[in-house]
Motif scaffolding. Structure first.
Motif, PDB file in Angstrom:
ATOM      1  N   MET A   1       0.824  -1.211   0.000  1.00 41.69           N
ATOM      2  CA  MET A   1       0.000   0.000   0.000  1.00 41.69           C
ATOM      3  C   MET A   1       0.855   1.256   0.000  1.00 41.69           C
ATOM      4  O   MET A   1       0.537   2.242  -0.644  1.00 41.69           O
ATOM      5  N   ASN A   2       2.014   1.239   0.774  1.00 39.94           N
ATOM      6  CA  ASN A   2       2.881   2.408   0.842  1.00 39.94           C
ATOM      7  C   ASN A   2       4.220   2.109   0.183  1.00 39.94           C
ATOM      8  O   ASN A   2       4.716   0.987   0.223  1.00 39.94           O
ATOM      9  N   ASP A   3       4.841   3.131  -0.404  1.00 36.17           N
ATOM     10  CA  ASP A   3       6.168   3.007  -0.967  1.00 36.17           C
ATOM     11  C   ASP A   3       7.184   3.716  -0.076  1.00 36.17           C
ATOM     12  O   ASP A   3       8.222   4.188  -0.531  1.00 36.17           O
ATOM     13  N   THR A   4       6.902   3.798   1.202  1.00 33.08           N
ATOM     14  CA  THR A   4       7.764   4.497   2.146  1.00 33.08           C
ATOM     15  C   THR A   4       9.049   3.704   2.356  1.00 33.08           C
ATOM     16  O   THR A   4       9.008   2.489   2.543  1.00 33.08           O
ATOM     17  N   PRO A   5      10.225   4.350   2.339  1.00 31.83           N
ATOM     18  CA  PRO A   5      11.476   3.640   2.607  1.00 31.83           C
ATOM     19  C   PRO A   5      11.448   2.915   3.935  1.00 31.83           C
ATOM     20  O   PRO A   5      10.775   3.343   4.882  1.00 31.83           O
ATOM     21  N   ALA A   6      12.238   1.835   4.034  1.00 33.64           N
ATOM     22  CA  ALA A   6      12.189   0.976   5.222  1.00 33.64           C
ATOM     23  C   ALA A   6      12.610   1.706   6.487  1.00 33.64           C
ATOM     24  O   ALA A   6      12.205   1.335   7.589  1.00 33.64           O
ATOM     25  N   ASN A   7      13.446   2.756   6.354  1.00 34.30           N
ATOM     26  CA  ASN A   7      13.928   3.467   7.542  1.00 34.30           C
ATOM     27  C   ASN A   7      12.993   4.579   7.994  1.00 34.30           C
ATOM     28  O   ASN A   7      13.300   5.325   8.910  1.00 34.30           O
ATOM     29  N   GLN A   8      11.830   4.700   7.323  1.00 31.59           N
ATOM     30  CA  GLN A   8      10.858   5.709   7.719  1.00 31.59           C
ATOM     31  C   GLN A   8       9.542   5.040   8.091  1.00 31.59           C
ATOM     32  O   GLN A   8       9.162   4.050   7.482  1.00 31.59           O
ATOM     33  N   PRO A   9       8.843   5.560   9.107  1.00 30.42           N
ATOM     34  CA  PRO A   9       7.565   4.967   9.481  1.00 30.42           C
ATOM     35  C   PRO A   9       6.519   5.173   8.389  1.00 30.42           C
ATOM     36  O   PRO A   9       6.446   6.238   7.788  1.00 30.42           O
ATOM     37  N   ALA A  10       5.764   4.127   8.109  1.00 28.46           N
ATOM     38  CA  ALA A  10       4.698   4.231   7.099  1.00 28.46           C
ATOM     39  C   ALA A  10       3.553   5.066   7.654  1.00 28.46           C
ATOM     40  O   ALA A  10       3.250   5.012   8.847  1.00 28.46           O
ATOM     41  N   LEU A  11       2.947   5.849   6.790  1.00 23.34           N
ATOM     42  CA  LEU A  11       1.807   6.657   7.192  1.00 23.34           C
ATOM     43  C   LEU A  11       0.525   5.867   6.961  1.00 23.34           C
ATOM     44  O   LEU A  11       0.331   5.292   5.888  1.00 23.34           O
ATOM     45  N   ALA A  12      -0.341   5.844   7.954  1.00 25.56           N
ATOM     46  CA  ALA A  12      -1.597   5.119   7.822  1.00 25.56           C
ATOM     47  C   ALA A  12      -2.497   5.799   6.801  1.00 25.56           C
ATOM     48  O   ALA A  12      -2.517   7.023   6.685  1.00 25.56           O
ATOM     49  N   LYS A  13      -3.208   5.001   6.046  1.00 19.44           N
ATOM     50  CA  LYS A  13      -4.222   5.522   5.133  1.00 19.44           C
ATOM     51  C   LYS A  13      -5.518   5.691   5.928  1.00 19.44           C
ATOM     52  O   LYS A  13      -5.893   4.824   6.713  1.00 19.44           O
ATOM     53  N   VAL A  14      -6.203   6.801   5.698  1.00 18.62           N
ATOM     54  CA  VAL A  14      -7.420   7.104   6.449  1.00 18.62           C
ATOM     55  C   VAL A  14      -8.578   7.308   5.490  1.00 18.62           C
ATOM     56  O   VAL A  14      -8.429   7.990   4.464  1.00 18.62           O
ATOM     57  N   TRP A  15      -9.719   6.706   5.820  1.00 13.04           N
ATOM     58  CA  TRP A  15     -10.949   6.975   5.086  1.00 13.04           C
ATOM     59  C   TRP A  15     -12.028   7.430   6.063  1.00 13.04           C
ATOM     60  O   TRP A  15     -12.144   6.893   7.169  1.00 13.04           O
ATOM     61  N   PHE A  16     -12.796   8.417   5.623  1.00 12.34           N
ATOM     62  CA  PHE A  16     -13.924   8.924   6.409  1.00 12.34           C
ATOM     63  C   PHE A  16     -15.209   8.413   5.772  1.00 12.34           C
ATOM     64  O   PHE A  16     -15.439   8.609   4.576  1.00 12.34           O
ATOM     65  N   VAL A  17     -16.032   7.765   6.571  1.00 10.70           N
ATOM     66  CA  VAL A  17     -17.289   7.197   6.085  1.00 10.70           C
ATOM     67  C   VAL A  17     -18.434   8.130   6.460  1.00 10.70           C
ATOM     68  O   VAL A  17     -18.721   8.331   7.642  1.00 10.70           O
ATOM     69  N   THR A  18     -19.062   8.716   5.446  1.00 10.97           N
ATOM     70  CA  THR A  18     -20.221   9.567   5.669  1.00 10.97           C
ATOM     71  C   THR A  18     -21.442   8.925   5.027  1.00 10.97           C
ATOM     72  O   THR A  18     -21.329   7.924   4.328  1.00 10.97           O
ATOM     73  N   GLY A  19     -22.607   9.502   5.267  1.00  7.54           N
ATOM     74  CA  GLY A  19     -23.836   8.928   4.733  1.00  7.54           C
ATOM     75  C   GLY A  19     -24.704   9.967   4.056  1.00  7.54           C
ATOM     76  O   GLY A  19     -24.521  11.174   4.244  1.00  7.54           O
ATOM     77  N   THR A  20     -25.641   9.492   3.265  1.00 11.56           N
ATOM     78  CA  THR A  20     -26.599  10.384   2.624  1.00 11.56           C
ATOM     79  C   THR A  20     -27.588  10.956   3.628  1.00 11.56           C
ATOM     80  O   THR A  20     -28.331  11.889   3.317  1.00 11.56           O
ATOM     81  N   ASP A  21     -27.608  10.393   4.828  1.00  8.78           N
ATOM     82  CA  ASP A  21     -28.528  10.827   5.882  1.00  8.78           C
ATOM     83  C   ASP A  21     -28.088  10.114   7.157  1.00  8.78           C
ATOM     84  O   ASP A  21     -27.136   9.326   7.141  1.00  8.78           O
ATOM     85  N   THR A  22     -28.789  10.342   8.241  1.00  8.01           N
ATOM     86  CA  THR A  22     -28.574   9.527   9.429  1.00  8.01           C
ATOM     87  C   THR A  22     -29.320   8.209   9.256  1.00  8.01           C
ATOM     88  O   THR A  22     -30.251   8.102   8.453  1.00  8.01           O
ATOM     89  N   ASP A  23     -28.905   7.188   9.978  1.00  3.95           N
ATOM     90  CA  ASP A  23     -29.539   5.862   9.932  1.00  3.95           C
ATOM     91  C   ASP A  23     -29.541   5.253   8.533  1.00  3.95           C
ATOM     92  O   ASP A  23     -30.524   4.649   8.103  1.00  3.95           O
ATOM     93  N   VAL A  24     -28.419   5.397   7.820  1.00  3.05           N
ATOM     94  CA  VAL A  24     -28.312   4.758   6.500  1.00  3.05           C
ATOM     95  C   VAL A  24     -27.320   3.599   6.516  1.00  3.05           C
ATOM     96  O   VAL A  24     -27.046   3.002   5.477  1.00  3.05           O
ATOM     97  N   GLY A  25     -26.788   3.278   7.704  1.00  2.00           N
ATOM     98  CA  GLY A  25     -25.911   2.121   7.815  1.00  2.00           C
ATOM     99  C   GLY A  25     -24.434   2.419   7.728  1.00  2.00           C
ATOM    100  O   GLY A  25     -23.657   1.590   7.261  1.00  2.00           O
ATOM    101  N   LYS A  26     -24.010   3.585   8.218  1.00  2.65           N
ATOM    102  CA  LYS A  26     -22.580   3.904   8.211  1.00  2.65           C
ATOM    103  C   LYS A  26     -21.781   2.906   9.039  1.00  2.65           C
ATOM    104  O   LYS A  26     -20.669   2.530   8.666  1.00  2.65           O
ATOM    105  N   THR A  27     -22.341   2.486  10.168  1.00  2.00           N
ATOM    106  CA  THR A  27     -21.628   1.543  11.030  1.00  2.00           C
ATOM    107  C   THR A  27     -21.478   0.189  10.350  1.00  2.00           C
ATOM    108  O   THR A  27     -20.403  -0.421  10.390  1.00  2.00           O
ATOM    109  N   VAL A  28     -22.543  -0.296   9.727  1.00  2.00           N
ATOM    110  CA  VAL A  28     -22.473  -1.575   9.011  1.00  2.00           C
ATOM    111  C   VAL A  28     -21.420  -1.495   7.915  1.00  2.00           C
ATOM    112  O   VAL A  28     -20.591  -2.401   7.756  1.00  2.00           O
TER     113      VAL A  28
END
Length: 238
Positions: A1-28
Motif C-alpha cells: 500500500m505504501n512506498d515508504t522507505p524501510a527506515n521511515q515509518p509508514a503513514l496510515a491511510k485514512v478513510w472517512f465514512v459519511t452517509g446520505t442521511d442519518t440511519d443509512v448504515g454507516k456503522t455496518v
C-alpha cells in the motif's frame, strides 16, 4: 500500500465514512471495510471521533456504533481510543454537547486520529449523521474532515429519495475539494420494485466507483461476515 522507505515509518491511510442521511448504515459499512482490510492482512483501526446517543454502562458512557468499530478493529484498542467524545443524547452532536455543557474541541478529534495512525496501517473513521452535521454554531464535522484532508467513502441508504441525497452529497464533497474514493449501496429496507433502477442511476451519476452492495440484513449474526459485500481493491486512491 505504501512506498515508504524501510527506515521511515509508514503513514496510515485514512478513510472517512459519511452517509446520505442519518440511519443509512454507516456503522455496518464501516465494519464491512474493517473486516475486508483485516482479511487483507492490514492492521486496521476503527475511529468514531464523536458519538451521540449512548448508554450508561458499568464501564461508563458507551455508544453501540463505537463498540462495533472496536470489535472489528484488528489492533487492540481501548474504548476511549475508538471514541474520545461520547455524548448521551441521541441527537445532533452540537445539540447534545450544548445540553451536556461539553463543547466539542476539534483538536481532541485530531489528536485521537493522529494516535491511531501510529498504531494501524488503515484507519476507518465513521462520521455522525450526514456530511454537514454541525459540531457547533459555526463548525461542521465536514470542516474537520476537509482540514485533515481525509478521503471520503459515501454510504447510500437505498430508499426513495436516495438518488437526490447522494447527488447532493457528491456535490458537497467535490465543492469541499476532498477525495471521493467510493460509495457503498446499503439496503436499509427490503428492496422495492425500483431498486435496480435506483442502483443503475447511482452508478451512472456518481463519479466515484461503487465498492460494495450490502443486502438487507435482519439478524445481528450476519454482521460478522460483512467483508463479502465490499471490494476494497476498487477504492479510488488505494
Amino acid at each position: 500500500m505504501n512506498d515508504t522507505p524501510a527506515n521511515q515509518p509508514a503513514l496510515a491511510k485514512v478513510w472517512f465514512v459519511t452517509g446520505t442521511d442519518t440511519d443509512v448504515g454507516k456503522t455496518v459499512a464501516s465494519c464491512a471495510l474493517l473486516q475486508a482490510f483485516s482479511s487483507a492482512s492490514y492492521r486496521v483501526a476503527g475511529y468514531k471521533p464523536i458519538a451521540s446517543g449512548s448508554q450508561i454502562t458499568s464501564s461508563g458512557l458507551c455508544n453501540s456504533d463505537a463498540l462495533a468499530l472496536q470489535r472489528y478493529s484488528s489492533v487492540s484498542l481501548t474504548y476511549p481510543e475508538v471514541n474520545p467524545l461520547t455524548l448521551l443524547e441521541p441527537t445532533s452532536p452540537h445539540i447534545a454537547s450544548r445540553l451536556e455543557q461539553r463543547p466539542i474541541v476539534v483538536e481532541q478529534l485530531s489528536a485521537g486520529l493522529t494516535h491511531l495512525k501510529q498504531k494501524a496501517d488503515i484507519v476507518v473513521v465513521e462520521g455522525a449523521g450526514g456530511w454537514f452535521t454541525p459540531l457547533s454554531d459555526r463548525q461542521n464535522l465536514s470542516d474537520w474532515v476537509t482540514q485533515q484532508q481525509i478521503s471520503v467513502i459515501l454510504v447510500v441508504g437505498m430508499k426513495l429519495g436516495c438518488i437526490n441525497h447522494a447527488l447532493l452529497t457528491q456535490q458537497a464533497l467535490l465543492s469541499a475539494g476532498v477525495h471521493f474514493s467510493g460509495w457503498i449501496a446499503n439496503n436499509i429496507q427490503a428492496p422495492n420494485k425500483h431498486y435496480s433502477a435506483y442502483l443503475e442511476t447511482l452508478k451512472q451519476r456518481l463519479t466515484a466507483p461503487m465498492i460494495g452492495e450490502i443486502p438487507y440484513l435482519t439478524e445481528p449474526e450476519e454482521h460478522s461476515a460483512l467483508q463479502q459485500y465490499v471490494d476494497i481493491s476498487t477504492l479510488s486512491g488505494f
